[in-house]
Design an enzyme around this catalytic site. Structure first.
Site, mmCIF file in Angstrom:
data_model
loop_
_atom_site.group_PDB
_atom_site.id
_atom_site.type_symbol
_atom_site.label_atom_id
_atom_site.label_comp_id
_atom_site.label_asym_id
_atom_site.label_seq_id
_atom_site.Cartn_x
_atom_site.Cartn_y
_atom_site.Cartn_z
ATOM 1 N N PHE A 125 0.850 -1.191 0.000
ATOM 2 C CA PHE A 125 0.000 0.000 0.000
ATOM 3 C C PHE A 125 0.887 1.243 0.000
ATOM 4 O O PHE A 125 1.614 1.484 0.968
ATOM 5 C CB PHE A 125 -0.871 -0.056 1.258
ATOM 6 C CG PHE A 125 -1.958 0.976 1.333
ATOM 7 C CD1 PHE A 125 -3.136 0.818 0.631
ATOM 8 C CD2 PHE A 125 -1.815 2.090 2.149
ATOM 9 C CE1 PHE A 125 -4.159 1.757 0.723
ATOM 10 C CE2 PHE A 125 -2.840 3.033 2.254
ATOM 11 C CZ PHE A 125 -4.009 2.866 1.529
ATOM 12 N N GLU A 362 -1.037 3.253 10.270
ATOM 13 C CA GLU A 362 -2.487 3.263 9.960
ATOM 14 C C GLU A 362 -3.244 4.252 10.837
ATOM 15 O O GLU A 362 -4.356 3.993 11.279
ATOM 16 C CB GLU A 362 -3.120 1.869 10.081
ATOM 17 C CG GLU A 362 -2.320 0.689 9.567
ATOM 18 C CD GLU A 362 -1.824 0.840 8.154
ATOM 19 O OE1 GLU A 362 -2.066 1.890 7.540
ATOM 20 O OE2 GLU A 362 -1.157 -0.075 7.656
#
Lengths: 380, 81
Positions: A125, A362
């Protein structure tokens, strides 16, 4: 049997034990070595794939196992118990799988999902940049339409498993509209540079990605232009936070079990240190916060499984609580182990370094706090 | 029913503003990624539809009227021969 209060149903407990067995065989004996080497062998990724763990979020028709979100959480707890670096790869790979499942065209799903589910291709990602972390709206990577292609230019940083991933989910702006692209590793114009010796999750093989006139076909675009952050990254990061939250539960569980073992064996002043009340207080806090973290993660998973609108807030709360709890548990684990806690031969120092990372990835602790406040104020 | 549900949702974000049916929601400048994500989640949950890749168009979510129209189009029974 895991130490602490058993808050899972019999079915959930059975699922967790199966995942734990995998972790204890394939991961735990090697995690310290991987951490010291700063590398994960492809064999552990292959083992994860063969066990079906890399296809947990992929629909059955694309060779995945379409696990419930609670089961996916339990998987992350077990892998996080074994090694936060492996769990980090599971997180980002699952984020890419989820994004393709959710927003991919029929052709993209057919092409990518079986490869991702089977582990032939591992996804990473690529959102963060040197000057854009929590403030993702500042990403500077651009995608310029050019005939049948988009041309990507920019730099991505701290990309988990970037050193070895086969495909990157890259976020870039098309004329100011944030968009998502699936970019294969060997695409000309993409250069990957290793980022080693980070504080924690050292085996997760972070990398910096340089896009310099990197041409990708038009069908590399995932989702519509302008929805890259709000829809594609937003939903993927929600899954990423959920995965990290459960991973933090596993890490804290490893801290608890290690601390209980050591405190029961280590004798000072003629008795095991577990008989000293100040050590008992550390063990009590650890056991309690592990249980609370798991319950918040279960709540988040159950809400996600039913598509409940409160799932978003529940995931933030779970990630916020579990990551900070894991950080405290790891700090106390080093303390209980004393000098052995600082010794690279033992796992405590790795837990300590990895746990700090849980509070940053995150969504940092501070971002979680801000977002939770926004949500509760919105409902007031 | 769709309009009322959407307006209740919007009132959680815009406490001092009642949206007209055709008013541009995104013109307020409030539409950050969190808002859009929650808007999509709300539309899916409340109206039992799935927002697909091809539905990702701001015009589908631009106003209360647009959302009602979008939901109706998703619920329309396809014509088969």
């Amino acid at each position: 049997m895991t130490a602490g209060v058993q808050s899972l149903t019999a079915g959930q407990s059975k699922v967790l034990q199966e995942f734990r067995q995998f972790a204890e065989t394939e991961i735990v004996p090697f995690a310290g070595g991987w951490d010291r080497a700063g590398r994960l062998p492809r064999s552990v990724i292959t083992a994860m794939a063969e066990a079906g763990h890399l296809g947990a979020l992929v629909p059955v028709e694309y060779s995945g196992s379409a696990s419930s979100l609670v089961d996916f959480g339990l998987l992350n707890e077990a892998i996080g118990y074994g090694c936060s670096s492996v769990r980090s790869v599971l997180t980002v790979h699952s984020m890419v799988s989820q994004a393709v499942t959710r927003w991919g065209s029929a052709a993209q799903r057919r092409h990518w999902l079986p490869r991702l589910a089977g582990g032939r291709w591992v996804g990473a990602f690529a959102l963060s940049e040197p000057d854009a972390g929590s403030d993702a709206g500042r990403i500077a990577t651009t995608a310029t339409p050019d005939g049948a292609h988009y041309v990507l230019d920019g730099t991505k940083k701290w990309i988990t498993y970037g050193q070895a991933a086969d495909v990157f989910l890259v976020f870039a702006a098309i004329g100011g509209r944030f968009s998502a692209f699936l970019v294969e590793r060997d695409t000309p114009g993409l250069t990957v540079a290793a980022l080693d010796d980070m504080l924690g999750t050292r085996a997760s093989m972070l990398a910096q990605l340089y896009f310099d006139g990197c041409r990708v076909p038009r069908d590399a675009l995932l989702g519509r232009p302008g929805f890259g952050l709000a829809a594609v990254a937003g939903a993927a990061l929600d899954f990423g936070r959920y995965s990290v939250a459960w991973g933090a539960v596993g890490l804290a569980q490893a801290c608890l079990e290690s601390s209980l073992r050591y405190a029961s064996q280590r004798k000072q002043f003629g008795v095991p240190i577990a008989e000293h009340q100040l050590i008992q207080r550390l063990l009590t806090d650890m056991a309690t916060t592990v249980s609370a973290s798991r319950l918040l993660c279960l709540q988040a998973g159950e809400l996600k499984d039913t598509g409940h609108p409160d799932a978003l807030a529940a995931v933030w709360m779970a990630k916020y609580f579990a990551s900070t709890a894991a950080s405290r548990a790891a700090t106390d684990t080093v303390q209980i182990h004393g000098a052995r806690g600082c010794d690279p031969a033992g796992p405590a120092q790795r837990f300590f370094r990895d746990a700090k990372v849980m509070e940053i990835i995150e969504g940092s602790t501070q971002i979680q706090q801000t977002m939770i406040a926004q949500l509760v104020l919105q409902a007031a | 029913m769709v309009k009322a549900t959407v307006k209740v949702f919007l009132s959680g974000f815009f406490k001092d503003h009642d949206f007209a049916d055709d008013e541009d929601i995104f013109a307020s400048g409030y539409a950050n990624s969190l808002f859009v994500m929650q808007l999509i989640a709300m539309v899916e949950k409340e109206f039992l539809i799935t927002v697909e890749d091809e539905d990702l168009d701001f015009d589908n979510f631009r106003s209360v009227d647009a959302i009602e129209c979008f939901v109706a189009s998703k619920n329309a029974v396809p014509v088969t021969t």
